[in-house]
Scaffold this motif. Structure first.
Motif, short mmCIF file in Angstrom:
data_model
loop_
_atom_site.label_atom_id
_atom_site.label_comp_id
_atom_site.label_asym_id
_atom_site.label_seq_id
_atom_site.Cartn_x
_atom_site.Cartn_y
_atom_site.Cartn_z
N GLY A 6 0.82 -1.21 0.00
CA GLY A 6 0.00 0.00 0.00
C GLY A 6 0.85 1.25 0.00
N MET A 7 1.97 1.22 0.74
CA MET A 7 2.89 2.37 0.77
C MET A 7 3.46 2.62 -0.62
SD MET A 7 6.64 2.80 2.54
CE MET A 7 6.21 2.47 4.21
N MET A 8 3.81 1.56 -1.32
CA MET A 8 4.36 1.71 -2.66
C MET A 8 3.36 2.38 -3.60
SD MET A 8 5.53 -1.16 -5.44
CE MET A 8 3.83 -1.56 -5.82
N PHE A 9 2.11 1.92 -3.57
CA PHE A 9 1.10 2.52 -4.43
C PHE A 9 0.82 3.97 -4.03
CE2 PHE A 9 -0.06 -1.97 -5.34
CZ PHE A 9 0.14 -1.91 -6.71
N MET A 10 0.84 4.26 -2.73
CA MET A 10 0.64 5.63 -2.28
C MET A 10 1.80 6.51 -2.72
SD MET A 10 -1.21 7.82 -0.87
CE MET A 10 -2.17 7.89 0.58
N ALA A 11 3.01 6.01 -2.67
CA ALA A 11 4.17 6.79 -3.11
C ALA A 11 4.08 7.13 -4.59
CB ALA A 11 5.46 6.02 -2.82
N ILE A 12 3.73 6.15 -5.39
CA ILE A 12 3.60 6.38 -6.83
C ILE A 12 2.44 7.34 -7.11
CG2 ILE A 12 3.02 5.29 -9.04
CD1 ILE A 12 4.51 2.76 -7.92
N GLY A 13 1.31 7.09 -6.47
CA GLY A 13 0.13 7.93 -6.70
C GLY A 13 0.31 9.36 -6.23
N SER A 14 0.92 9.53 -5.07
CA SER A 14 1.10 10.89 -4.56
C SER A 14 2.09 11.67 -5.41
CB SER A 14 1.53 10.87 -3.09
OG SER A 14 2.75 10.19 -2.93
N GLY A 15 3.14 11.01 -5.88
CA GLY A 15 4.08 11.69 -6.78
C GLY A 15 3.40 12.11 -8.07
N ILE B 170 0.99 20.50 -9.84
CA ILE B 170 1.99 21.55 -10.06
C ILE B 170 2.05 21.93 -11.53
CG2 ILE B 170 4.47 22.06 -10.00
CD1 ILE B 170 4.57 20.21 -7.46
N SER B 171 2.06 20.94 -12.42
CA SER B 171 2.12 21.20 -13.86
C SER B 171 0.90 21.96 -14.36
CB SER B 171 2.25 19.89 -14.64
OG SER B 171 3.44 19.24 -14.32
N ALA B 172 -0.26 21.68 -13.79
CA ALA B 172 -1.49 22.34 -14.21
C ALA B 172 -1.64 23.73 -13.61
CB ALA B 172 -2.70 21.48 -13.83
N GLY B 173 -0.74 24.10 -12.72
CA GLY B 173 -0.81 25.41 -12.09
C GLY B 173 -1.86 25.51 -11.00
N THR C 235 3.43 24.19 -1.67
CA THR C 235 2.14 23.71 -1.16
C THR C 235 2.04 22.20 -1.28
OG1 THR C 235 1.07 25.79 -1.72
CG2 THR C 235 -0.37 23.88 -1.41
N MET C 236 2.43 21.66 -2.42
CA MET C 236 2.36 20.22 -2.60
C MET C 236 3.28 19.48 -1.64
SD MET C 236 0.11 19.16 -4.81
CE MET C 236 -0.83 20.14 -3.68
N ARG C 237 4.48 20.01 -1.42
CA ARG C 237 5.40 19.37 -0.47
C ARG C 237 4.79 19.37 0.92
NH1 ARG C 237 7.02 17.92 -4.85
NH2 ARG C 237 9.01 18.58 -5.72
N ARG C 238 4.17 20.48 1.32
CA ARG C 238 3.56 20.56 2.65
C ARG C 238 2.37 19.62 2.78
NH1 ARG C 238 3.97 27.11 3.26
NH2 ARG C 238 6.17 27.14 3.83
N VAL C 239 1.53 19.60 1.77
CA VAL C 239 0.35 18.73 1.81
C VAL C 239 0.76 17.27 1.91
CG1 VAL C 239 -1.56 17.84 0.39
CG2 VAL C 239 -1.23 20.31 0.64
N PHE C 240 1.69 16.83 1.07
CA PHE C 240 2.06 15.42 1.08
C PHE C 240 2.94 15.05 2.28
CE2 PHE C 240 0.50 15.65 -3.29
CZ PHE C 240 -0.36 14.57 -3.25
N ASN C 241 3.66 16.01 2.82
CA ASN C 241 4.39 15.75 4.06
C ASN C 241 3.40 15.56 5.21
OD1 ASN C 241 7.16 15.36 4.64
ND2 ASN C 241 7.10 17.12 5.98
N THR C 242 2.35 16.36 5.23
CA THR C 242 1.32 16.21 6.26
C THR C 242 0.63 14.86 6.13
OG1 THR C 242 0.97 18.59 6.34
CG2 THR C 242 -0.82 17.20 7.18
N ILE C 243 0.25 14.51 4.91
CA ILE C 243 -0.41 13.22 4.69
C ILE C 243 0.53 12.07 5.06
CG2 ILE C 243 -1.33 11.65 2.92
CD1 ILE C 243 -2.33 14.21 1.45
N GLY C 244 1.79 12.18 4.66
CA GLY C 244 2.73 11.07 4.83
C GLY C 244 3.34 10.92 6.21
N LEU C 245 3.31 11.97 7.02
CA LEU C 245 3.90 11.87 8.36
C LEU C 245 2.86 12.04 9.48
CD1 LEU C 245 7.25 13.85 7.87
CD2 LEU C 245 6.88 11.39 7.81
N TRP C 246 2.01 13.05 9.36
CA TRP C 246 1.07 13.33 10.44
C TRP C 246 -0.12 12.38 10.48
CZ3 TRP C 246 2.42 16.07 14.45
CH2 TRP C 246 3.46 16.99 14.31
N LEU C 247 -0.68 12.04 9.34
CA LEU C 247 -1.83 11.12 9.36
C LEU C 247 -1.44 9.72 9.85
CD1 LEU C 247 -3.90 12.21 6.22
CD2 LEU C 247 -4.17 12.87 8.62
#
Length: 148
Positions: A60-69, A76-79, A85-97
Motif C-alpha cells: 500500500g505504501m508503494m502505491f501511495m508513493a507512486i500515486g502521490s508523486g 503543479i504542472s497544471a498550475g 504547497t504540494m510538499r507541505r500537503v504530502f508531508n502532512t499526509i505522509g507523516l502526520w496522518l
C-alpha cells in the motif's frame, strides 16, 4: 561546482529534510522489524497469516508513493498548486496522518481487524511522504541534490 558545505549545515531547509527523513526512516525500520513480532505475540496471528499481513501495508505504501508523486506533479504542472504547497500537503499526509493512526491504534484494544486496518492505513499513508521531503533536495539545491 563544489558543494557549499557551510551553507548546507546552516540551512534550516536542509535540517528540516534531515529531521523528516530521519523520522520517516526510523519509523519504517521499526515497522519492518517489529511488525511481524507484534502480529505474532500481541495479535496472535500465526506465521502464515502474519507474513502477508505484515507485508501488505508496504505494498500500500508503494502505491501511495507512486500515486502521490503523480498527483503532486499533475497539480503543479497544471498550475493548480505550487511546489511548496504540494510538499507541505504530502508531508502532512505522509507523516502526520500515520502518526494519528498509530495513536488511534493504542485505543484499539484487542480488536484484531481494527488494529490491522489501522496499521494498513498508517503504513500506506506514509508513502505520501515520497512526494514531499524525499524530493526536497531537488527543490532547494538542484545542482547539489545528489550530495544532499
Amino acid at each position: 561546482m563544489p558543494p557549499p558545505w557551510r551553507k548546507f549545515l546552516q540551512s534550516r531547509a536542509v535540517w528540516a529534510i534531515v529531521v523528516a527523513q530521519t523520522a520517516n526512516g526510523w519509523g519504517s525500520i521499526v515497522l519492518l522489524t517489529g511488525l511481524p513480532e507484534y502480529m505474532e505475540q500481541i495479535l496472535h496471528y500465526d506465521l502464515q497469516q502474519n507474513s502477508w499481513m505484515s507485508g501488505l501495508p508496504f505494498l500500500g505504501m508503494m502505491f501511495m508513493a507512486i500515486g502521490s508523486g503523480y498527483i503532486a506533479t499533475r497539480l503543479i504542472s497544471a498550475g493548480i498548486a505550487n511546489t511548496v504547497t504540494m510538499r507541505r500537503v504530502f508531508n502532512t499526509i505522509g507523516l502526520w496522518l500515520p502518526a494519528l493512526a498509530f495513536v488511534a491504534l493504542t485505543f484499539s484494544g484487542c480488536n484484531r481487524a481494527f488494529t490491522v486496518a489501522l496499521i494498513f492505513v498508517a503504513i500506506s499513508l506514509s508513502g505520501a511522504a515520497r512526494a514531499a521531503h524525499d524530493v526536497n533536495h531537488i527543490d532547494i539545491a538542484p545542482q547539489h541534490a545528489g550530495v544532499l
